[in-house]
Design a protein around this motif. Structure first.
Motif, PDB file in Angstrom:
ATOM      1  N   VAL A  32       7.810   8.806  -0.588  1.00  0.00           N
ATOM      2  CA  VAL A  32       6.520   7.993  -1.253  1.00  0.00           C
ATOM      3  C   VAL A  32       6.351   7.247  -0.720  1.00  0.00           C
ATOM      4  O   VAL A  32       4.300   7.038  -0.679  1.00  0.00           O
ATOM      5  CB  VAL A  32       7.117   8.274  -2.769  1.00  0.00           C
ATOM      6  N   ALA A  33       6.733   5.944  -0.853  1.00  0.00           N
ATOM      7  CA  ALA A  33       6.058   4.248  -0.121  1.00  0.00           C
ATOM      8  C   ALA A  33       5.682   5.042   1.608  1.00  0.00           C
ATOM      9  O   ALA A  33       4.651   4.324   1.765  1.00  0.00           O
ATOM     10  CB  ALA A  33       7.187   4.106   0.395  1.00  0.00           C
ATOM     11  N   ARG A  34       5.816   5.977   2.548  1.00  0.00           N
ATOM     12  CA  ARG A  34       5.579   5.947   3.432  1.00  0.00           C
ATOM     13  C   ARG A  34       4.594   7.149   3.579  1.00  0.00           C
ATOM     14  O   ARG A  34       3.578   6.978   4.894  1.00  0.00           O
ATOM     15  CB  ARG A  34       6.818   6.018   5.046  1.00  0.00           C
TER      16      ARG A  34
ATOM     17  N   LEU B  25       9.462  -3.209   3.952  1.00  0.00           N
ATOM     18  CA  LEU B  25       8.963  -1.897   4.729  1.00  0.00           C
ATOM     19  C   LEU B  25       8.182  -0.983   4.227  1.00  0.00           C
ATOM     20  O   LEU B  25       7.716   0.074   5.092  1.00  0.00           O
ATOM     21  CB  LEU B  25      10.114  -1.690   5.570  1.00  0.00           C
ATOM     22  N   GLU B  26       9.003  -0.413   2.934  1.00  0.00           N
ATOM     23  CA  GLU B  26       9.145   1.140   2.318  1.00  0.00           C
ATOM     24  C   GLU B  26       8.842   1.007   0.946  1.00  0.00           C
ATOM     25  O   GLU B  26       9.829   1.551   0.330  1.00  0.00           O
ATOM     26  CB  GLU B  26      10.202   1.497   2.894  1.00  0.00           C
TER      27      GLU B  26
ATOM     28  N   LYS C 245      14.083   4.722  12.356  1.00  0.00           N
ATOM     29  CA  LYS C 245      13.447   4.707  13.417  1.00  0.00           C
ATOM     30  C   LYS C 245      12.210   3.316  13.582  1.00  0.00           C
ATOM     31  O   LYS C 245      11.950   2.310  13.379  1.00  0.00           O
ATOM     32  CB  LYS C 245      14.222   5.018  14.644  1.00  0.00           C
ATOM     33  N   LEU C 246      11.409   4.428  12.885  1.00  0.00           N
ATOM     34  CA  LEU C 246      10.152   4.119  12.524  1.00  0.00           C
ATOM     35  C   LEU C 246       9.495   2.770  11.751  1.00  0.00           C
ATOM     36  O   LEU C 246       9.302   1.988  11.514  1.00  0.00           O
ATOM     37  CB  LEU C 246       9.410   5.395  11.497  1.00  0.00           C
ATOM     38  N   ILE C 247      10.056   2.917  10.958  1.00  0.00           N
ATOM     39  CA  ILE C 247      10.064   1.364   9.530  1.00  0.00           C
ATOM     40  C   ILE C 247      10.930   0.424  10.602  1.00  0.00           C
ATOM     41  O   ILE C 247      10.136  -0.556  10.146  1.00  0.00           O
ATOM     42  CB  ILE C 247      10.976   1.913   8.330  1.00  0.00           C
ATOM     43  N   PHE C 248      12.065   0.445  11.405  1.00  0.00           N
ATOM     44  CA  PHE C 248      12.304  -0.846  11.900  1.00  0.00           C
ATOM     45  C   PHE C 248      11.050  -1.131  13.257  1.00  0.00           C
ATOM     46  O   PHE C 248      10.860  -2.154  13.340  1.00  0.00           O
ATOM     47  CB  PHE C 248      13.896  -0.515  12.682  1.00  0.00           C
TER      48      PHE C 248
ATOM     49  N   ALA D 297       2.507  -3.991   3.688  1.00  0.00           N
ATOM     50  CA  ALA D 297       1.980  -2.713   2.629  1.00  0.00           C
ATOM     51  C   ALA D 297       1.331  -1.818   2.784  1.00  0.00           C
ATOM     52  O   ALA D 297       1.210  -0.879   2.737  1.00  0.00           O
ATOM     53  CB  ALA D 297       0.593  -3.693   1.352  1.00  0.00           C
ATOM     54  N   LYS D 298       1.168  -1.920   4.393  1.00  0.00           N
ATOM     55  CA  LYS D 298       0.354  -0.543   5.343  1.00  0.00           C
ATOM     56  C   LYS D 298       1.833   0.621   5.879  1.00  0.00           C
ATOM     57  O   LYS D 298       2.828   0.045   5.903  1.00  0.00           O
ATOM     58  CB  LYS D 298       0.035  -1.134   6.458  1.00  0.00           C
TER      59      LYS D 298
END
Lengths: 358, 234
Positions: free
Chosen positions: A58-60, A139-140, A220-223, A264-265
């Motif tokens: 939901v955050a991503r 991050l998320e 991995k994407l959020i890292f 926030a993006k």
């Protein structure tokens, strides 16, 4: 289905530039808008000292059909007994709204005070759960309804990372990389990978394939997005005034504001920004985004997701077509990120080598 | 030398005469005359010609902080009399119902940033529109409000940077979670110091901690305020 959200400007531009169609990403964005709207309607507005914060897809902006809902009731202010009631009410309303409850780890689905998030960065009291909540808050995360407490706490955390980083204000060169933050993001990512193996043992391989798929892709994407945020503190022209304030005035306020806004993006938007602004080859962008689009398609297919949830043994994995698909998309995704950070752009490569490894 | 003084409302609630007397006693020459409640405005306005303000190097007026939209025109008329005498008028953004009415004040209107209870005027983004509507207006920076809204002090620093050219007055106090103006704590001194170091020396600092019931005293609060400017960053 192209449903652009307010936060997908760079993603839109990249998709148009490449002549690509990321249907599953767009579908996930549309599902996110719907899910957020349902959440806002389900939850009563709390006091300004509290925010309901949700994490994960939901955050991503990557909601798929089987997405669960990790949440905390964030409290930043006076502690009152009524907060427990508020926590129970959220739990009840989310259940009533048929949102899939968070796992049983105890990290989510409960009230959390700001104190430990802001103060316990590192040290013995920075438990795994605290690190997880803090890093994911950056991050998320996404606030449902009242966001004041959420905004305050996030800025406080960013401020802690920047204010305590003496190299930022007193460094000997013009390169300004927030290393305290970078190290904690890296620590979190490595912890996730280690805990993956821990859970494999503790849960007797339950949901191994789905967990592994998420590790290869969304984790991995959020890292990667976190790394991009950190390196953009030095690379982004929009952060120029912030860098000047660091160097000339020893003032971290502008960088705090810049990073808070950037964090926030959604992570895909951040990676799209990196691809656009660093002018990486088309192959790199396609490898990252085409793969991710296919990954979301897999997750959004109840049959494939179900297959991944059930696959436990080597035999299960060998037979699973869905698992094969995950492997087929995760490899080019990984390669794309390697090219982005370590090959295509000399400046980013240098930063990744200098700050990202040692 | 910093120009530091007090709000009369902090010294003696609803009694500007007593507030002025206390300031005279302490030889403090910077003051904000408080008319925070709407019924205090007319008596203040009537009394001003008879008050001895000669010893003060700076005098501003704090407009009422709560009135209805129907009262706006009357309040503006009353404040205009004071502005015409040269007094800067500090006003809360949520009391500016019709910005057009307030244009007559020009640069004598000082718009103050708000605490977290208020739905508007708390941040740069929220204030920007109001300053566009009132381009001549100046800025009264309340550092206690800014800290309460964003304890990281990021918003405070942004407010000063963004509205530096408009900055005309600063309010300083500890603002607690219930939005009450409390005596300045050591923590507040530390939090304020980095931002306040960028405030030009000629900008008057008005202290607002409520000390009318013995919560603290004038000398202690003045000392705290001076400490804010004495803290040197590492």
């Amino acid at each position: 289905m192209a449903v652009p959200t307010h936060s997908s400007l760079q993603l839109d531009r990249l998709e148009a530039l490449l002549g690509a169609t990321w249907a599953s990403i767009r579908e996930a964005q549309a599902a996110t808008i719907k899910r957020r709207s349902e959440l806002t309607k389900s939850i009563e507005r709390g006091s300004p000292d509290t925010s309901l914060v949700v994490f994960g897809s939901v955050a991503r902006e990557e909601v798929t059909s089987g997405s669960d809902l990790d949440w905390i009731l964030l409290i930043d202010g006076q502690s009152v007994p009524e907060h427990k009631e508020q926590e129970r009410e959220i739990e009840r309303l989310l259940l009533k709204g048929k949102f899939i409850a968070p796992g049983v780890s105890g990290v989510f689905g409960r009230m959390v005070g700001s104190q430990e998030l802001v103060h316990n960065i590192g040290g013995e009291d920075d438990f795994n759960s605290n690190t997880t909540r803090r890093v994911l808050l950056l991050l998320e995360s996404y606030p449902v309804g009242n966001r004041e407490a959420y905004d305050r706490v996030r800025r406080q955390i960013v401020r802690r990372y920047l204010g305590d980083d003496r190299g930022l204000t007193h460094g000997g060169t013009d390169v300004r990389i927030p290393r305290f933050l970078l190290n904690d993001l890296t620590r979190y990512w490595r912890t996730v990978t280690v805990d993956f193996v821990y859970k494999q043992r503790a849960d007797n391989d339950k949901k191994w394939a789905l967990r592994n798929a998420k590790l290869r892709m969304s984790r991995k994407l959020i890292f990667a997005a976190g790394l991009a945020h950190v390196f953009f503190c030095h690379l982004d022209t929009a952060a120029e005034a912030a860098r000047t304030a660091l160097i000339e005035e020893k003032d971290v306020s502008l960088l705090t504001a810049y990073l808070s806004n950037e964090l926030a993006k959604p992570p895909l938007e951040t990676i799209a920004k990196a691809c656009m602004e660093l002018k990486v080859p088309k192959e790199t962008s396609c490898a990252i985004f085409d793969s991710y689009d296919q990954f979301l398609a897999i997750l959004n297919d109840p049959e494939k997701r179900g297959e991944l949830e059930k696959a436990q043994t080597h035999e299960d994995l060998r037979k699973s077509a869905a698992w094969k698909e995950v492997r087929n998309v995760s490899q080019p995704f990984h390669e794309g990120l390697v090219h982005l950070f370590l090959r295509d752009n000399d400046e980013l490569k240098q930063l990744s080598m200098t700050y990202g490894v040692f | 030398m910093r120009r530091i003084g007090f709000s009369t409302g902090a010294l003696a609630r609803g009694d500007f005469r007593l507030g002025l007397e206390i300031l005279h006693r302490h030889r403090i020459d910077v003051v904000e005359l408080s008319a925070l409640r709407v019924n205090e405005l007319a008596p203040l306005s009537a009394a001003i010609p008879h008050l001895d303000l000669s010893g003060f190097t700076f005098v501003s007026i704090h407009a009422p902080s709560r009135f209805d939209i129907e009262e706006e025109a009357r309040v503006v008329d009353q404040l205009r009399v004071l502005a015409d005498q040269g007094f800067p008028i500090v006003v809360h953004p949520d009391m500016i119902f019709n910005p057009g009415r307030w244009q007559i004040f020009g640069d004598r209107l000082l718009i103050e940033n708000m605490d977290k209870r208020k739905p508007i005027g708390r941040t740069v983004d929220e204030l920007r529109g109001l300053f566009e509507a009132l381009p001549a207006a100046q800025f009264c920076f309340d550092i206690g409000h800014a800290r309460q809204v964003d304890p990281s002090m990021t918003e405070a620093a942004l407010l000063v940077r963004c509205f530096q050219d408009r900055l005309a007055e600063v309010h300083m106090s500890e603002v607690n979670t219930a939005s009450r103006h409390d005596p300045i704590s050591k923590n507040a001194v530390n939090a304020f110091s980095a931002v306040m170091s960028s405030i030009p020396e000629d900008i008057p600092i008005i202290l607002e901690p409520l000390i009318d019931e013995g919560q603290s005293d004038v000398a202690t609060e003045m000392q705290r305020a001076h400490e804010v400017f004495a803290v040197v960053a590492v």
